[in-house]
Enzyme design. Sequence first.
Site, PDB file in Angstrom:
ATOM      1  N   ASP A  68       1.580   2.775   3.429  1.00  0.00           N
ATOM      2  CA  ASP A  68       0.714   3.944   3.221  1.00  0.00           C
ATOM      3  C   ASP A  68       1.534   5.230   3.183  1.00  0.00           C
ATOM      4  O   ASP A  68       1.018   6.311   3.509  1.00  0.00           O
ATOM      5  CB  ASP A  68      -0.390   4.023   4.284  1.00  0.00           C
ATOM      6  CG  ASP A  68      -1.583   4.849   3.812  1.00  0.00           C
ATOM      7  OD1 ASP A  68      -1.617   5.227   2.622  1.00  0.00           O
ATOM      8  OD2 ASP A  68      -2.466   5.123   4.640  1.00  0.00           O
ATOM      9  N   HIS A 122     -10.675   1.255   1.720  1.00  0.00           N
ATOM     10  CA  HIS A 122     -10.499   2.261   2.775  1.00  0.00           C
ATOM     11  C   HIS A 122     -11.769   2.174   3.622  1.00  0.00           C
ATOM     12  O   HIS A 122     -12.821   2.667   3.216  1.00  0.00           O
ATOM     13  CB  HIS A 122     -10.300   3.668   2.190  1.00  0.00           C
ATOM     14  CG  HIS A 122     -10.090   4.694   3.256  1.00  0.00           C
ATOM     15  ND1 HIS A 122      -8.896   5.347   3.442  1.00  0.00           N
ATOM     16  CD2 HIS A 122     -10.911   5.150   4.234  1.00  0.00           C
ATOM     17  CE1 HIS A 122      -9.003   6.165   4.481  1.00  0.00           C
ATOM     18  NE2 HIS A 122     -10.221   6.063   4.981  1.00  0.00           N
ATOM     19  N   HIS A 172      -4.709  -0.399   5.722  1.00  0.00           N
ATOM     20  CA  HIS A 172      -4.276   0.368   6.901  1.00  0.00           C
ATOM     21  C   HIS A 172      -5.225   0.181   8.083  1.00  0.00           C
ATOM     22  O   HIS A 172      -5.860   1.128   8.537  1.00  0.00           O
ATOM     23  CB  HIS A 172      -4.088   1.845   6.575  1.00  0.00           C
ATOM     24  CG  HIS A 172      -5.177   2.489   5.755  1.00  0.00           C
ATOM     25  ND1 HIS A 172      -6.508   2.403   6.074  1.00  0.00           N
ATOM     26  CD2 HIS A 172      -5.134   3.241   4.629  1.00  0.00           C
ATOM     27  CE1 HIS A 172      -7.220   3.065   5.189  1.00  0.00           C
ATOM     28  NE2 HIS A 172      -6.404   3.573   4.292  1.00  0.00           N
ATOM     29  N   LYS A 206      -9.634  -0.152  -5.864  1.00  0.00           N
ATOM     30  CA  LYS A 206      -9.691   0.481  -4.552  1.00  0.00           C
ATOM     31  C   LYS A 206     -11.035   1.139  -4.325  1.00  0.00           C
ATOM     32  O   LYS A 206     -11.493   1.933  -5.139  1.00  0.00           O
ATOM     33  CB  LYS A 206      -8.573   1.531  -4.472  1.00  0.00           C
ATOM     34  CG  LYS A 206      -8.509   2.302  -3.173  1.00  0.00           C
ATOM     35  CD  LYS A 206      -7.877   1.487  -2.055  1.00  0.00           C
ATOM     36  CE  LYS A 206      -7.968   2.193  -0.721  1.00  0.00           C
ATOM     37  NZ  LYS A 206      -6.767   2.951  -0.400  1.00  0.00           N
ATOM     38  N   HIS A 219       0.871  -1.201   0.000  1.00  0.00           N
ATOM     39  CA  HIS A 219       0.000   0.000   0.000  1.00  0.00           C
ATOM     40  C   HIS A 219       0.897   1.237   0.000  1.00  0.00           C
ATOM     41  O   HIS A 219       1.559   1.524   1.001  1.00  0.00           O
ATOM     42  CB  HIS A 219      -0.905   0.018   1.236  1.00  0.00           C
ATOM     43  CG  HIS A 219      -1.854   1.175   1.267  1.00  0.00           C
ATOM     44  ND1 HIS A 219      -3.187   1.044   1.600  1.00  0.00           N
ATOM     45  CD2 HIS A 219      -1.687   2.496   1.010  1.00  0.00           C
ATOM     46  CE1 HIS A 219      -3.781   2.221   1.549  1.00  0.00           C
ATOM     47  NE2 HIS A 219      -2.879   3.139   1.187  1.00  0.00           N
ATOM     48  N   HIS A 223       1.593   5.437  -1.794  1.00  0.00           N
ATOM     49  CA  HIS A 223       1.236   6.595  -2.630  1.00  0.00           C
ATOM     50  C   HIS A 223       2.513   7.194  -3.206  1.00  0.00           C
ATOM     51  O   HIS A 223       3.323   7.764  -2.472  1.00  0.00           O
ATOM     52  CB  HIS A 223       0.497   7.646  -1.793  1.00  0.00           C
ATOM     53  CG  HIS A 223      -0.762   7.107  -1.186  1.00  0.00           C
ATOM     54  ND1 HIS A 223      -1.993   7.239  -1.789  1.00  0.00           N
ATOM     55  CD2 HIS A 223      -0.980   6.392  -0.055  1.00  0.00           C
ATOM     56  CE1 HIS A 223      -2.911   6.641  -1.044  1.00  0.00           C
ATOM     57  NE2 HIS A 223      -2.324   6.121   0.013  1.00  0.00           N
TER      58      HIS A 223
HETATM   59  N1  OTD Z   1      -4.136   8.340   4.281  1.00  0.00           N
HETATM   60  N2  OTD Z   1      -3.153  10.236   3.354  1.00  0.00           N
HETATM   61  C1  OTD Z   1      -3.319   9.755   2.088  1.00  0.00           C
HETATM   62  C2  OTD Z   1      -3.866   8.541   1.885  1.00  0.00           C
HETATM   63  C3  OTD Z   1      -4.044   7.670   3.029  1.00  0.00           C
HETATM   64  O1  OTD Z   1      -6.190   6.753   3.360  1.00  0.00           O
HETATM   65  C4  OTD Z   1      -5.086   6.621   2.840  1.00  0.00           C
HETATM   66  O2  OTD Z   1      -4.786   5.641   2.160  1.00  0.00           O
HETATM   67  C5  OTD Z   1      -2.857  10.595   0.987  1.00  0.00           C
HETATM   68  O3  OTD Z   1      -2.348  11.668   1.285  1.00  0.00           O
HETATM   69  O4  OTD Z   1      -2.968  10.152  -0.169  1.00  0.00           O
HETATM   70  C6  OTD Z   1      -3.603   9.550   4.443  1.00  0.00           C
HETATM   71  O5  OTD Z   1      -3.528  10.049   5.564  1.00  0.00           O
HETATM   72 ZN    ZN Z   2      -3.161   5.056   1.440  1.00  0.00          ZN
HETATM   73 ZN    ZN Z   3      -7.030   4.888   2.822  1.00  0.00          ZN
END
Ligand code: OTD
Ligand code: ZN
Ligand code: ZN
Length: 344
Positions: free
Chosen positions: A248, A137, A175, A100, A14, A16
């Site tokens: 994450d 999520h 997460h 997702k 996971h 970004h």
């Molecule tokens: N959580 N920030 C972000 C994604 C995740 O929920 C998530 O996967 C982001 O900035 O893309 C966060 O706090």
């Molecule tokens: Zn994330």
């Molecule tokens: Zn998320």
Amino acid sequence: MTDTLTLTRPDDWHLHFRDGDMLLETVPATAAVFRRAIVMPNLTPPVIRVADAQAYRERILAALPAGTDFEPLMVLYLTEATTPADIAAAAASGIVYGCKLYPAGATTNSDSGVRDPSAIMALYEAMEKHGMPLQVHGEVTEPEIDIFDREKLFIDRYLLTIRQRFPDLKIIFEHVTTREGVQFVQDHDSHTAATVTPQHLMMNRNDLLAGGIRPHNYCLPVLKRREHQLSIQQAVLGGDARFFLGTDSAPHARNKKEAACGCAGCYSAPAALPLYAAFFEEHGALSRLEAFASHFGADFYGLPRNTDTVTLKRDPWQVPAHIHAAGETLVPWQAGVALQWRLA
Ligand code: OTD
Ligand code: ZN
Ligand code: ZN
């Protein structure tokens, strides 16, 4: 005392990466350690169709340092306009490894997500049929629901039904942050798993709010009470194969985090493996790190385990105070903290 630790090369289930010039920071940081990563699709605009995923994948590959064999595992962002044909195309593409579900408004760039997760049953059905994993999520988004209760409510309201109606659908509870999330995974079979971030393992809401507000520990889902942290720790330390590494890692510029309305996300990629190693060592469970980081995720996704290795050496260092990238300053998660393990 062990001074070197050689593991099967890990994967990040996971992550970004962001886009544009930021890829020149995030892609090398991850590829230095991980062989593969599940690449989250919450760009603006989001990665909705196979063609978007193909183009994004090319941009990621173009940011790889020469000679690196990192493989991005792409993900489609489910919207209310996604069709079963989009799912079939994703399954046929050979580059998409999941779809997702973002409840609309739940996290960064989730506005194009799904307002009612029970209104897209035809998509779950298509995913089950095509063997396409569902990454979730898991939070409800109604403004009147307390932010600390949103994960539990999502399970009760949506996830249990989806789990029951589509028994062959692989569901990854992304997460995980609560005891109820851990319990949901443990109550189900081998088609249900969770990713675990370093911050939800190592911290609880006191680390966000006690003694001053700490914006660099702010992420979504928000850190919970210590009792929830302990149940995540217990699942991971117990070697439960349904819980595996997903950082994450989600960078935001320093001025966007240290702000009156600060962005959610922890940029953990630069220290990810040493951070997880510190956690396992602190709990006398260093021997469990490898399976968590390098075996369980691949097994769950039905992908081969990596055949090469990485080595950590006991060689104290500090997470950098800041990193310059794409004309911005990033403060990595745990900036300035001393870590014992360093990538050899
Ligand atoms: N959580 N920030 C972000 C994604 C995740 O929920 C998530 O996967 C982001 O900035 O893309 C966060 O706090
Ligand atoms: Zn994330
Ligand atoms: Zn998320």
